[in-house]
Design a protein around this motif. Structure first.
Motif, mmCIF file in Angstrom:
data_model
loop_
_atom_site.group_PDB
_atom_site.id
_atom_site.type_symbol
_atom_site.label_atom_id
_atom_site.label_comp_id
_atom_site.label_asym_id
_atom_site.label_seq_id
_atom_site.Cartn_x
_atom_site.Cartn_y
_atom_site.Cartn_z
ATOM 1 N N LEU A 79 0.278 5.653 65.855
ATOM 2 C CA LEU A 79 -0.397 5.024 64.721
ATOM 3 C C LEU A 79 -1.489 5.903 64.124
ATOM 4 O O LEU A 79 -2.063 5.566 63.085
ATOM 5 N N GLY A 80 -1.816 7.023 64.772
ATOM 6 C CA GLY A 80 -2.768 7.966 64.205
ATOM 7 C C GLY A 80 -4.218 7.530 64.295
ATOM 8 O O GLY A 80 -5.036 7.937 63.473
ATOM 9 N N LYS A 81 -4.557 6.740 65.296
ATOM 10 C CA LYS A 81 -5.893 6.170 65.382
ATOM 11 C C LYS A 81 -6.813 6.959 66.308
ATOM 12 O O LYS A 81 -6.371 7.620 67.246
ATOM 13 N N GLY A 82 -8.108 6.868 66.013
ATOM 14 C CA GLY A 82 -9.118 7.332 66.938
ATOM 15 C C GLY A 82 -9.461 6.177 67.845
ATOM 16 O O GLY A 82 -9.972 5.143 67.394
ATOM 17 N N VAL A 83 -9.169 6.304 69.116
ATOM 18 C CA VAL A 83 -9.310 5.189 70.054
ATOM 19 C C VAL A 83 -10.609 5.347 70.842
ATOM 20 O O VAL A 83 -10.876 6.414 71.405
ATOM 21 N N VAL A 84 -11.395 4.298 70.869
ATOM 22 C CA VAL A 84 -12.616 4.259 71.672
ATOM 23 C C VAL A 84 -12.491 3.100 72.646
ATOM 24 O O VAL A 84 -12.230 1.963 72.237
ATOM 25 N N VAL A 85 -12.665 3.386 73.932
ATOM 26 C CA VAL A 85 -12.628 2.338 74.944
ATOM 27 C C VAL A 85 -13.983 1.647 74.952
ATOM 28 O O VAL A 85 -15.011 2.268 75.220
ATOM 29 N N ALA A 86 -13.977 0.372 74.600
ATOM 30 C CA ALA A 86 -15.213 -0.404 74.504
ATOM 31 C C ALA A 86 -15.299 -1.399 75.654
ATOM 32 O O ALA A 86 -14.282 -1.826 76.211
ATOM 33 N N LYS A 87 -16.528 -1.766 75.994
ATOM 34 C CA LYS A 87 -16.731 -2.785 77.023
ATOM 35 C C LYS A 87 -16.582 -4.171 76.400
ATOM 36 O O LYS A 87 -16.764 -4.351 75.195
ATOM 37 N N ASP A 88 -16.252 -5.123 77.232
ATOM 38 C CA ASP A 88 -15.979 -6.479 76.756
ATOM 39 C C ASP A 88 -17.291 -7.234 76.543
ATOM 40 O O ASP A 88 -17.613 -8.195 77.233
ATOM 41 N N ARG A 89 -18.041 -6.752 75.563
ATOM 42 C CA ARG A 89 -19.322 -7.348 75.198
ATOM 43 C C ARG A 89 -19.251 -7.842 73.752
ATOM 44 O O ARG A 89 -18.416 -7.388 72.976
ATOM 45 N N PRO A 90 -20.113 -8.784 73.358
ATOM 46 C CA PRO A 90 -20.013 -9.365 72.012
ATOM 47 C C PRO A 90 -19.949 -8.320 70.905
ATOM 48 O O PRO A 90 -20.790 -7.438 70.816
ATOM 49 N N ASN A 91 -18.911 -8.412 70.105
ATOM 50 C CA ASN A 91 -18.656 -7.542 68.955
ATOM 51 C C ASN A 91 -18.455 -6.079 69.325
ATOM 52 O O ASN A 91 -18.473 -5.200 68.464
ATOM 53 N N PHE A 92 -18.280 -5.809 70.618
ATOM 54 C CA PHE A 92 -17.890 -4.489 71.112
ATOM 55 C C PHE A 92 -18.904 -3.420 70.684
ATOM 56 O O PHE A 92 -20.113 -3.630 70.879
ATOM 57 N N ILE A 93 -18.468 -2.306 70.104
ATOM 58 C CA ILE A 93 -19.417 -1.217 69.814
ATOM 59 C C ILE A 93 -19.783 -1.178 68.323
ATOM 60 O O ILE A 93 -20.928 -1.400 67.939
ATOM 61 N N ALA A 94 -18.812 -0.869 67.483
ATOM 62 C CA ALA A 94 -19.108 -0.573 66.081
ATOM 63 C C ALA A 94 -19.718 -1.769 65.361
ATOM 64 O O ALA A 94 -20.713 -1.628 64.632
#
Length: 803
Positions: A194-209
């Motif tokens: 899919l050509g995506k930049g993948v960031v592994v985020a923690k399962d916290r409210p609204n994640f990172i961005a």
């Protein structure tokens, strides 16, 4: 090994339908499902349809697909890609997910709704298939708990950003039940397929961005209300001046919707009771009033900005006065330091200058950015383990050039911390420990290796390199350059492959670039297996240096212009007839001369998001670097082999229309249909992999016994019969008022080249013959006042002039 060959998306709203569209862009047949409407619409009822009619039952999913087809910017690479998306409804078609390897949920942000849906999904999904939620904030663990072991092992969050085709980020959120091999396989699928930049985020409210982004948005809104800035001023300060999109702050709010911002802010306020900045998630009073009055943005035809009918067909932009909530004519933001900063090309230097300015700009940026800096630092390790994940999420999710911590490095960590202390504000403990350890920046680069300061270990750690990605800056830092001038550099990519990297302003092609290309081809012939022509700027190339063309024309230095055109033609032909394979790697804007470079390579390896075209007629010229010749050759070569009775005129006409209308492909897939890419040319979904993929193309060509091509002498020229037919069409267009007199002049000169000039009958001609016609037409157009006016207007405004 997980293979995703068919997918389903449940939820045909904007996000769901456009995720389905992007899966189709990747060649994956996708089922798009949504609920059954309560009853037929008035139009359906008038047609005699009943609640049992399939057309009625599939209406919501079909409407979502139709909206994706009409979306601007386009959700699909090509209109034909939409055929890979089929629609259905959750009552009749949910059992069809048994054939799917991936099921993505994109329904309303409500935990109970999602869990009830997944209870039904679990009944029909095949064991081992991946199930994902595209939630932007609901905890993934709470969605998954209680389901079967196989379901939980294959369940995770995949948070796409809107619009999914264009924004690079996908946050990947695992639970303690997600199998590592499943998350790794999905990571690879998102990245490469899919050509995506993948960031592994923690399962916290609204994640990172969205956590950092929402906080920054609310800080900005509060500064607007407290300090008397105008909406125009804030957007001027928070857009391209900081290396961020033109939509800046308030245009972005209008696109997203104030109701969405309000919903996210309220949910965050409830979800983060221990956040030291929790009160920041309360909406400013004027935003509450806007939401209450339904002033939500584009969806309500008015938000912070509103389009109004002006004179004729013109649209005027009005701006909201946040005190009265009434619209007023747009005002020009008068901020002298921002106007001066336009001359600073380096984003880091520009940001630092503005941030520390003793004026309204500096005051605003300090007030807002310093808070975001501190907030982001305090979120580690809550939402991510390192500064790298946070920065990638912000850059890829919002189109920023610099992440939060990269920006903090740019303005100076020590200086800003000192000011925080002077103002009696808290310094993030993470940052103070970093400074106490003697580290003064979050990132550093040594010997071509980038490192980041790891808060947990208290030392610098190397940023892990991703296999299959080549970063040209790192190559230069590690290996140096073979040769370099102001326009381009020659690098060694290893394994016998060299790279010619453009680095002029906007990667425009001038004499320096052409000279380095000549040097590169000579060097490659002696010491390398092949050459990649590519770079990692914002665009591949906007074409030839128009300013030099205009100056030469105004000074009537025809001999110099003739030499320059010959040099360009020789350069493109040298790419075509190099004794070593050459692969050009275009991406983003690839116009004019950049397109001509691409046309003459042995292969093109394009980024999926490549906007390529021969646009010279927009400035009163024709393509003269071999582009006109090459489009004719490709058009004639597309006549099916063995079909001797085929009329060549329609193929020539197609080439004429492509150039005369300055058609630009809006994707690499569309570039194939317009002839800018050939069948054997390919594209990379992930632009970060483009240089490495192009390198592999070079090695593949070299390993299969590359044979140097020979110049063509067999190009069919239709002569006067073909020229007369095209001229009749041009005359009719002019009489109908569709084109100007000068458009007609350009069109006739273009037609002469494509039909071979003054030939009484069909004749086979050489490429050089056509190149000579190109050069003659280009020079004659340069001498015409309307062309010079078009070039000057383009240089001044960036927009074409129709004179």
């Amino acid at each position: 090994m997980l293979r995703i060959e068919k997918a389903a998306v449940i939820g045909a709203g904007t996000m769901g339908a456009q995720i389905a569209a992007h899966l189709a862009n990747a060649g994956i047949p996708t089922l798009l499902l949504d609920i059954v409407p309560g009853e037929p619409s008035a139009e359906e009822h008038a047609r005699g349809l009943t609640p049992e009619s399939r057309e009625v039952r599939d209406r919501i999913a079909r409407s979502g697909l139709e909206a994706a087809k009409k979306a601007r910017p386009a959700a699909f690479f090509t209109p034909e890609a939409a055929a890979l998306v089929s629609v259905g409804n959750l009552e009749d078609d949910l059992p069809r997910i048994k054939d799917c390897d991936l099921v993505i949920e994109a329904v309303v942000e409500n935990l109970d709704v999602k869990r009830r849906l997944f209870e039904r999904v679990e009944q029909y999904r095949k064991p081992g298939s991946v199930v994902a939620s595209n939630t932007s904030g609901i905890p993934i663990r709470r969605i998954a708990e209680g389901f079967s072991e196989d379901f939980r092992a294959h369940f995770l969050g995949t948070h796409f950003f809107n619009p999914p085709r264009y924004l690079h980020l996908v946050e990947l959120i695992r639970t303690e039940w997600t199998r590592p091999e499943v998350s790794c396989a999905v990571y690879g699928f998102l990245d490469q397929r899919l050509g995506k930049g993948v960031v592994v985020a923690k399962d916290r409210p609204n994640f990172i961005a969205n956590r950092i982004g929402t906080y920054g948005a609310l800080v900005t809104l509060r500064a607007l209300a407290e300090d008397g800035y105008t909406i125009e001023e804030v957007d001027k300060m928070t857009g391209p001046a900081l290396g961020r999109p033109k939509s800046a702050t308030f245009r972005t709010f209008d696109i997203v919707g104030l109701d969405v911002l309000a919903h996210v802010a309220r949910n965050l306020y409830e979800a983060v009771p221990d956040d030291e900045e929790r009160e920041a998630y309360k909406l400013p009073e004027f935003v509450e009033r806007m939401v209450g009055r339904g002033i939500l943005g584009d969806k309500t035809r008015g938000g912070f900005y509103q389009k109004r009918k002006g004179e004729g067909d013109k649209k005027d932009i009005w701006t909201l006065d946040v005190a009265s909530l009434e619209y007023r004519p747009q005002q020009k933001a008068k901020l002298p330091s921002l106007d001066a900063a336009k001359n600073v090309e380096d984003t880091r230097a520009r940001m630092k200058s503005l941030f520390w300015g003793q004026d309204r700009v500096g005051e605003f940026l300090w007030k807002t950015m310093s808070r975001v800096f501190a907030y982001a630092a305090n979120r580690i390790p809550e939402i991510a383990d390192t500064v790298v994940e946070v920065d990638r999420a912000m850059k890829w999710g919002f189109g920023w050039e610099l992440g939060v911590f990269e920006a903090w490095d740019a303005v100076g960590v020590e200086r800003s911390v000192a000011r925080l202390k002077e103002e009696g504000r808290a310094v993030p403990a993470n940052v103070q420990r970093m400074l106490d350890a003697g580290a003064t920046s979050f990132y550093k680069s040594e010997g071509g290796r980038d490192s980041y300061f790891d808060f947990e270990s208290g030392e610098y750690r190397t940023v892990a390199e991703t296999p299959g990605i080549i970063v040209l800056k790192s190559v230069k830092d590690r290996m140096g350059v073979i040769k370099k001038n102001a326009g381009a550099s020659l690098l060694d990519l290893g394994d016998g492959v060299a790279c010619l990297e453009f680095h002029s302003k906007m990667n425009s092609i001038g004499g320096d670039t052409l000279q380095m290309l000549k040097t590169a081809l000579n060097e490659v012939e002696r010491n390398f297996a092949g050459l990649v022509v590519g770079n990692q700027g914002q665009n591949f190339s906007v074409g030839a240096n128009l300013m030099l063309v205009l100056l030469g024309a105004q000074e009537e230095d025809w001999d110099e212009l003739d030499l320059a055109i010959r040099a360009f033609q020789q350069a493109t032909m040298s790419l075509r007839y190099s004794p070593r394979p050459v692969v050009v790697a275009p991406f983003q804007m690839t116009f004019g001369g950049g397109c001509e470079m691409t046309l003459h390579a042995d292969r093109a390896r394009a980024a999926a998001e490549t906007y390529i075209g021969l646009v010279e007629v927009g400035v009163g010229l024709i393509p003269a670097g071999g582009g006109t010749k090459e489009m004719l050759v490709r058009a004639l070569d597309s006549i099916p082999p063995g079909v001797t009775e085929a009329d060549p005129f329609p193929f020539v006409k197609r080439a004429f229309e492509t150039i005369a209308l300055a058609k630009v492909a809006t994707s690499a897939a569309e570039a194939h249909s317009l002839g800018f890419l050939r069948e054997e040319d390919s594209f990379s979904m992930n632009h970060e992999r483009l240089i490495a993929d192009a390198k592999q193309e070079v090695l593949a060509l070299a390993s299969t016994g590359y044979a140097q091509p020979r110049p063509r002498t067999d190009v069919l020229a239709l002569g006067n019969s073909g020229l007369s037919t095209i001229k009749i069409g041009i005359h009719q267009m002019k009489r109908g008022g569709f084109i100007s007199d000068h458009d007609a002049v350009i069109g006739e000169k273009l037609a002469r080249i494509l039909t071979g000039g003054d030939l009484n009958h069909e004749t086979r001609v050489s490429e050089q013959y056509l190149l000579d016609l190109e050069r003659e037409a280009f020079l004659s157009l340069c001498g015409m006042r309307p062309t010079q006016e078009r070039i000057a207007h383009m240089l001044k405004t960036g927009k074409p002039l129709r004179n």
